[in-house]
Design a protein around this motif. Structure first.
Motif, PDB file in Angstrom:
ATOM      1  N   TRP A 176     -66.764   3.971-119.463  1.00 39.58           N
ATOM      2  CA  TRP A 176     -65.674   3.503-118.623  1.00 39.58           C
ATOM      3  C   TRP A 176     -64.776   2.557-119.416  1.00 39.58           C
ATOM      4  O   TRP A 176     -65.176   2.018-120.450  1.00 39.58           O
ATOM      5  CB  TRP A 176     -66.194   2.756-117.390  1.00 39.58           C
ATOM      6  N   TYR A 177     -63.575   2.339-118.905  1.00 34.01           N
ATOM      7  CA  TYR A 177     -62.647   1.384-119.520  1.00 34.01           C
ATOM      8  C   TYR A 177     -62.570   0.155-118.638  1.00 34.01           C
ATOM      9  O   TYR A 177     -62.300   0.259-117.435  1.00 34.01           O
ATOM     10  CB  TYR A 177     -61.252   2.003-119.666  1.00 34.01           C
ATOM     11  N   LEU A 178     -62.821  -1.036-119.211  1.00 30.23           N
ATOM     12  CA  LEU A 178     -62.880  -2.269-118.429  1.00 30.23           C
ATOM     13  C   LEU A 178     -61.605  -3.093-118.574  1.00 30.23           C
ATOM     14  O   LEU A 178     -61.095  -3.282-119.680  1.00 30.23           O
ATOM     15  CB  LEU A 178     -64.084  -3.107-118.851  1.00 30.23           C
ATOM     16  N   LYS A 179     -61.118  -3.568-117.423  1.00 26.65           N
ATOM     17  CA  LYS A 179     -59.992  -4.493-117.371  1.00 26.65           C
ATOM     18  C   LYS A 179     -60.488  -5.802-116.762  1.00 26.65           C
ATOM     19  O   LYS A 179     -61.087  -5.801-115.687  1.00 26.65           O
ATOM     20  CB  LYS A 179     -58.863  -3.930-116.490  1.00 26.65           C
ATOM     21  N   HIS A 180     -60.227  -6.908-117.423  1.00 27.08           N
ATOM     22  CA  HIS A 180     -60.619  -8.215-116.907  1.00 27.08           C
ATOM     23  C   HIS A 180     -59.368  -8.906-116.372  1.00 27.08           C
ATOM     24  O   HIS A 180     -58.403  -9.106-117.106  1.00 27.08           O
ATOM     25  CB  HIS A 180     -61.257  -9.047-118.020  1.00 27.08           C
ATOM     26  N   VAL A 181     -59.376  -9.262-115.072  1.00 23.24           N
ATOM     27  CA  VAL A 181     -58.226  -9.887-114.431  1.00 23.24           C
ATOM     28  C   VAL A 181     -58.645 -11.237-113.845  1.00 23.24           C
ATOM     29  O   VAL A 181     -59.826 -11.579-113.815  1.00 23.24           O
ATOM     30  CB  VAL A 181     -57.633  -8.966-113.341  1.00 23.24           C
ATOM     31  N   TYR A 182     -57.662 -11.991-113.367  1.00 22.97           N
ATOM     32  CA  TYR A 182     -57.928 -13.368-112.918  1.00 22.97           C
ATOM     33  C   TYR A 182     -56.921 -13.768-111.857  1.00 22.97           C
ATOM     34  O   TYR A 182     -55.771 -13.316-111.871  1.00 22.97           O
ATOM     35  CB  TYR A 182     -57.831 -14.306-114.121  1.00 22.97           C
ATOM     36  N   GLY A 183     -57.371 -14.610-110.934  1.00 21.29           N
ATOM     37  CA  GLY A 183     -56.473 -15.128-109.921  1.00 21.29           C
ATOM     38  C   GLY A 183     -57.229 -15.937-108.883  1.00 21.29           C
ATOM     39  O   GLY A 183     -58.357 -16.381-109.108  1.00 21.29           O
ATOM     40  N   THR A 186     -53.039 -16.841-104.828  1.00 22.28           N
ATOM     41  CA  THR A 186     -52.076 -16.226-105.749  1.00 22.28           C
ATOM     42  C   THR A 186     -52.048 -14.714-105.666  1.00 22.28           C
ATOM     43  O   THR A 186     -51.561 -14.055-106.585  1.00 22.28           O
ATOM     44  CB  THR A 186     -52.367 -16.650-107.203  1.00 22.28           C
ATOM     45  N   GLY A 187     -52.550 -14.166-104.615  1.00 21.14           N
ATOM     46  CA  GLY A 187     -52.355 -12.740-104.398  1.00 21.14           C
ATOM     47  C   GLY A 187     -53.516 -11.770-104.366  1.00 21.14           C
ATOM     48  O   GLY A 187     -53.462 -10.803-103.664  1.00 21.14           O
ATOM     49  N   PRO A 188     -54.540 -11.831-105.223  1.00 20.82           N
ATOM     50  CA  PRO A 188     -54.907 -12.926-106.117  1.00 20.82           C
ATOM     51  C   PRO A 188     -54.465 -12.773-107.574  1.00 20.82           C
ATOM     52  O   PRO A 188     -54.429 -13.738-108.315  1.00 20.82           O
ATOM     53  CB  PRO A 188     -56.442 -12.888-106.090  1.00 20.82           C
ATOM     54  N   LEU A 189     -54.133 -11.573-108.033  1.00 22.41           N
ATOM     55  CA  LEU A 189     -54.134 -11.317-109.473  1.00 22.41           C
ATOM     56  C   LEU A 189     -52.880 -11.845-110.170  1.00 22.41           C
ATOM     57  O   LEU A 189     -51.754 -11.550-109.771  1.00 22.41           O
ATOM     58  CB  LEU A 189     -54.314  -9.822-109.739  1.00 22.41           C
ATOM     59  N   ILE A 190     -53.102 -12.613-111.259  1.00 28.65           N
ATOM     60  CA  ILE A 190     -51.977 -13.177-112.003  1.00 28.65           C
ATOM     61  C   ILE A 190     -52.074 -12.924-113.501  1.00 28.65           C
ATOM     62  O   ILE A 190     -51.070 -13.033-114.205  1.00 28.65           O
ATOM     63  CB  ILE A 190     -51.836 -14.694-111.753  1.00 28.65           C
ATOM     64  N   THR A 191     -53.272 -12.616-114.026  1.00 27.12           N
ATOM     65  CA  THR A 191     -53.397 -12.347-115.463  1.00 27.12           C
ATOM     66  C   THR A 191     -54.283 -11.137-115.710  1.00 27.12           C
ATOM     67  O   THR A 191     -55.058 -10.722-114.841  1.00 27.12           O
ATOM     68  CB  THR A 191     -54.002 -13.541-116.243  1.00 27.12           C
ATOM     69  N   THR A 192     -54.176 -10.615-116.926  1.00 29.47           N
ATOM     70  CA  THR A 192     -55.019  -9.497-117.349  1.00 29.47           C
ATOM     71  C   THR A 192     -55.316  -9.609-118.841  1.00 29.47           C
ATOM     72  O   THR A 192     -54.475 -10.060-119.623  1.00 29.47           O
ATOM     73  CB  THR A 192     -54.331  -8.152-117.064  1.00 29.47           C
ATOM     74  N   SER A 193     -56.523  -9.208-119.214  1.00 24.86           N
ATOM     75  CA  SER A 193     -56.874  -9.141-120.635  1.00 24.86           C
ATOM     76  C   SER A 193     -56.543  -7.769-121.216  1.00 24.86           C
ATOM     77  O   SER A 193     -56.761  -7.523-122.398  1.00 24.86           O
ATOM     78  CB  SER A 193     -58.373  -9.417-120.826  1.00 24.86           C
ATOM     79  N   ASP A 194     -56.025  -6.871-120.364  1.00 26.86           N
ATOM     80  CA  ASP A 194     -55.710  -5.520-120.797  1.00 26.86           C
ATOM     81  C   ASP A 194     -54.359  -5.496-121.521  1.00 26.86           C
ATOM     82  O   ASP A 194     -53.387  -4.929-121.040  1.00 26.86           O
ATOM     83  CB  ASP A 194     -55.699  -4.576-119.597  1.00 26.86           C
ATOM     84  N   ALA A 195     -54.324  -6.162-122.665  1.00 21.78           N
ATOM     85  CA  ALA A 195     -53.141  -6.215-123.517  1.00 21.78           C
ATOM     86  C   ALA A 195     -53.492  -5.441-124.787  1.00 21.78           C
ATOM     87  O   ALA A 195     -54.058  -5.986-125.735  1.00 21.78           O
ATOM     88  CB  ALA A 195     -52.770  -7.661-123.829  1.00 21.78           C
ATOM     89  N   ARG A 236     -52.130  -4.152-127.360  1.00 20.87           N
ATOM     90  CA  ARG A 236     -51.664  -4.462-128.712  1.00 20.87           C
ATOM     91  C   ARG A 236     -52.546  -5.515-129.383  1.00 20.87           C
ATOM     92  O   ARG A 236     -52.494  -5.694-130.589  1.00 20.87           O
ATOM     93  CB  ARG A 236     -50.208  -4.935-128.679  1.00 20.87           C
ATOM     94  N   PHE A 237     -53.335  -6.222-128.563  1.00 20.04           N
ATOM     95  CA  PHE A 237     -54.269  -7.201-129.115  1.00 20.04           C
ATOM     96  C   PHE A 237     -55.686  -6.644-129.198  1.00 20.04           C
ATOM     97  O   PHE A 237     -56.615  -7.352-129.568  1.00 20.04           O
ATOM     98  CB  PHE A 237     -54.276  -8.461-128.248  1.00 20.04           C
ATOM     99  N   LEU A 238     -55.853  -5.371-128.837  1.00 23.33           N
ATOM    100  CA  LEU A 238     -57.176  -4.756-128.818  1.00 23.33           C
ATOM    101  C   LEU A 238     -57.310  -3.733-129.938  1.00 23.33           C
ATOM    102  O   LEU A 238     -56.411  -2.925-130.161  1.00 23.33           O
ATOM    103  CB  LEU A 238     -57.421  -4.046-127.478  1.00 23.33           C
ATOM    104  N   ASP A 239     -58.418  -3.772-130.614  1.00 23.09           N
ATOM    105  CA  ASP A 239     -58.775  -2.725-131.562  1.00 23.09           C
ATOM    106  C   ASP A 239     -59.929  -1.958-130.941  1.00 23.09           C
ATOM    107  O   ASP A 239     -61.064  -2.425-130.910  1.00 23.09           O
ATOM    108  CB  ASP A 239     -59.185  -3.326-132.910  1.00 23.09           C
ATOM    109  N   ARG A 250     -62.913  -6.350-129.728  1.00 21.94           N
ATOM    110  CA  ARG A 250     -62.234  -6.173-128.440  1.00 21.94           C
ATOM    111  C   ARG A 250     -62.980  -6.875-127.305  1.00 21.94           C
ATOM    112  O   ARG A 250     -62.372  -7.277-126.311  1.00 21.94           O
ATOM    113  CB  ARG A 250     -62.069  -4.691-128.118  1.00 21.94           C
ATOM    114  N   PHE A 251     -64.292  -7.032-127.470  1.00 21.50           N
ATOM    115  CA  PHE A 251     -65.055  -7.675-126.407  1.00 21.50           C
ATOM    116  C   PHE A 251     -64.638  -9.142-126.256  1.00 21.50           C
ATOM    117  O   PHE A 251     -64.609  -9.675-125.153  1.00 21.50           O
ATOM    118  CB  PHE A 251     -66.551  -7.579-126.681  1.00 21.50           C
ATOM    119  N   GLY A 252     -64.321  -9.793-127.355  1.00 21.81           N
ATOM    120  CA  GLY A 252     -63.854 -11.173-127.296  1.00 21.81           C
ATOM    121  C   GLY A 252     -62.543 -11.301-126.552  1.00 21.81           C
ATOM    122  O   GLY A 252     -62.311 -12.269-125.814  1.00 21.81           O
ATOM    123  N   VAL A 253     -61.664 -10.306-126.714  1.00 18.55           N
ATOM    124  CA  VAL A 253     -60.390 -10.303-125.991  1.00 18.55           C
ATOM    125  C   VAL A 253     -60.633 -10.033-124.514  1.00 18.55           C
ATOM    126  O   VAL A 253     -60.062 -10.690-123.642  1.00 18.55           O
ATOM    127  CB  VAL A 253     -59.427  -9.247-126.588  1.00 18.55           C
TER     128      VAL A 253
END
Length: 538
Positions: free
Chosen positions: A306-313, A317-326, A328-331, A337-340
């Motif tokens: 599976w492909y994992l997306k880590h979000v936060y909020g 706040t909706g709740p979601l305001i951020t994502t680690s699914d960027a 260009r910063f992932l290899d 990539r796990f650190g990101v």
């Protein structure tokens, strides 16, 4: 051109373009098209209108992730009534407070949870009580299906404005009584838009409801999945075997779950042979809360496929305001990539996320300097229900006009935030916020407790779990006059099950400052000394 943004648009769109497509797979086996889903929502609208519910009235929904929750939500909102979902893990006293505070006019409750409402009916202003199985519930409850069938589908939809409040979501009450978070049509709609974008929702998605629908409207997925014309697969709770079975049988492509859910899935996968992790579709999963352990991210991606997306909020706040699914910063070919993916990440589109010091200045991007996360965006709440002072404080503490998250974070050179600690003593256990103050107040009521401090302790199963350091009233930690099991049972009798103190240590004294304030950070450091990261990092 200005077109009002309304939550009712999501189901309207699905009915217009996907009317004969499968919309909902019910927990009881029925399957509904969007036309059928819409007709049932219309029936609930008509039934509520017959009973006097109108624009601005509050309609509470207490339900696990069944099709009834979706129908009740849209049926309420089509009348301009305020959808007020309830956390089914709460106890009757909690419901009495919320129903009274929000002045709720009608309640729909699943048969399994109606028994929590029945004891407090005389204490609340609510007069309309509906359930999905009246025969299984004590007391005078109307049947959802019967009133929908009897009402027909005709009702008058009122004129609505995008700045009207359409949902009230109650917080977990981590710093006192729960607060009602008021969200407008506009906030809900724009949040659903950015969720659709960042979570890559498509009309051929099959969404599995492992995330509670009551939890900020299922992170906006009651809107986003519906509006895209995708398919809802309903559940009655989280069961690892059932999740894998549903993923394979229903060709699930997307689901959400707290780090606890990832842990449950990983344990099940490793304990069973030949677990089928997907059907005909590739699977992606979103997680939020404390960062999941790297071992669980690795299991999800490398073993499940599976492909994992880590979000936060937050609820506010909706709740979601951020994502680690960027990406260009992932290899994708590197374990780096796990650190990101453990980071809370960068702001959603149209969302301004900052980390500021006590003077309201942005902290340097050195990944070391702590500051509080503040946010400004269209998905942020309008206000707290009937709490103007708390609303003012939430938007003006360090920086005027930003919602203050109460979380302390650092920022790296790429602008990605990582939560390191929390301003307030909140315990996040299995994705649920638990107030240490509430637990301390409860334990203080026991005659054998002289002093107490509650902190989050590391847990393999829940990420964090409440631990109480108890100074016995006798002063003797070796002979406290009460057992740990007795104190656990004492909290279990007064609190929701997920809030129960799991670990108790008797001590002679608590670490305090010169003025007598308990230094909880010393206790936290001791508990987390063997962990790679402190609170908020799993």
């Amino acid at each position: 051109m200005h077109k009002p943004l309304l939550t009712t648009d999501f189901l309207d769109r699905a009915r217009e373009y996907y009317g004969d497509q499968e919309a909902v797979v019910a927990t009881t086996g029925e399957r509904y098209t969007y036309d059928e889903f819409g007709e049932r929502a219309d029936g609930f609208s008509a039934a509520l209108a017959e009973r006097g519910i109108e624009k601005g009235d509050r309609v509470a929904v207490l339900d696990p992730n069944t099709h009834y929750h979706l129908e009740a939500a849209y049926g309420s909102m089509q009348l301009g009534a305020v959808h007020t979902p309830l956390n089914y893990r709460l106890v009757p006293d909690d419901f009495a407070y919320i129903l009274s505070d929000a002045e709720v006019d009608a309640v729909y409750a699943d048969y399994e949870y109606a028994e929590k409402i029945e004891p407090i009916r005389d204490e609340v202003p609510t007069e309309i009580f509906v359930t999905n199985d009246a025969d299984a519930v004590e007391g005078d409850w109307e049947s959802f299906d019967e009133i929908v069938d009897a009402a027909g589908t005709d009702y008058e939809r009122p004129e609505m404005a995008e700045d009207d409040v359409i949902t009230i979501n109650y917080t977990s009450g981590t710093t006192g009584d729960p607060k009602g978070v008021c969200r407008t049509h506009r906030a809900e709609t724009l949040h659903a838009y950015i969720v659709s974008l960042h979570q890559e929702l498509r009309d051929d998605d099959v969404y599995l409801w492992t995330l509670p629908m009551f939890h900020v409207n299922g992170w906006g997925h009651i809107y986003a999945v519906t509006g895209m014309g995708a398919k809802h697969v309903c559940t009655r709770g989280v069961d690892a075997g059932g999740i894998f079975e549903a993923v394979a049988e229903e060709d699930v492509s997307y689901l959400c779950g707290a780090p606890t859910v990832l842990n449950i899935l990983a344990d099940y996968y490793h304990d069973h042979d030949d677990v089928q992790t997907q059907g005909a579709n590739d699977v992606r999963i979103a997680t939020a809360g404390s960062a999941p352990p790297e071992a669980n991210i690795r299991a999800v991606e490398d073993e499940f496929g599976w492909y994992l997306k880590h979000v936060y909020g937050a609820t506010e706040t909706g709740p979601l305001i951020t994502t680690s699914d960027a990406r260009r910063f992932l290899d994708e070919d590197s374990d780096a990539r796990f650190g990101v993916k453990k980071r809370q990440g960068i702001g959603y589109l149209g969302t301004e996320v900052r980390v500021v010091d006590e003077d309201g200045e942005d902290v340097p991007h050195d990944d070391e300097t702590l500051g509080e996360v503040v946010v400004r965006g269209n998905q942020v709440m309008d206000r707290y229900w009937n709490k103007p002072e708390e609303t003012e404080e939430a938007f003006s503490d360090r920086v005027e006009g930003y919602y203050h998250m109460g979380d302390l974070a650092t920022v790296d050179e790429d602008g990605m935030i990582a939560i390191r600690d929390r301003k307030k003593d909140i315990i996040i256990s299995g994705g649920e916020n638990i107030s240490s103050i509430e637990l301390e107040d409860t334990l203080y009521d026991h005659d054998a407790v002289g002093d107490v401090a509650v902190i989050p302790a590391p847990s393999d199963d829940w990420g964090e779990t409440p631990k109480a350091f108890v100074v016995p009233a006798s002063g003797d930690a070796d002979d406290p006059g009460v057992t740990a099991d007795e104190l656990r049972q004492f909290t279990r009798e007064q609190l929701a099950t997920y809030k129960v103190v799991r670990r108790i240590e008797f001590v002679e004294e608590l670490p305090t400052t010169a003025t007598g304030k308990v230094q909880k950070y010393e206790l936290r450091q001791r508990e987390w000394d063997d962990e790679d990261q402190m609170v908020g990092e799993g």
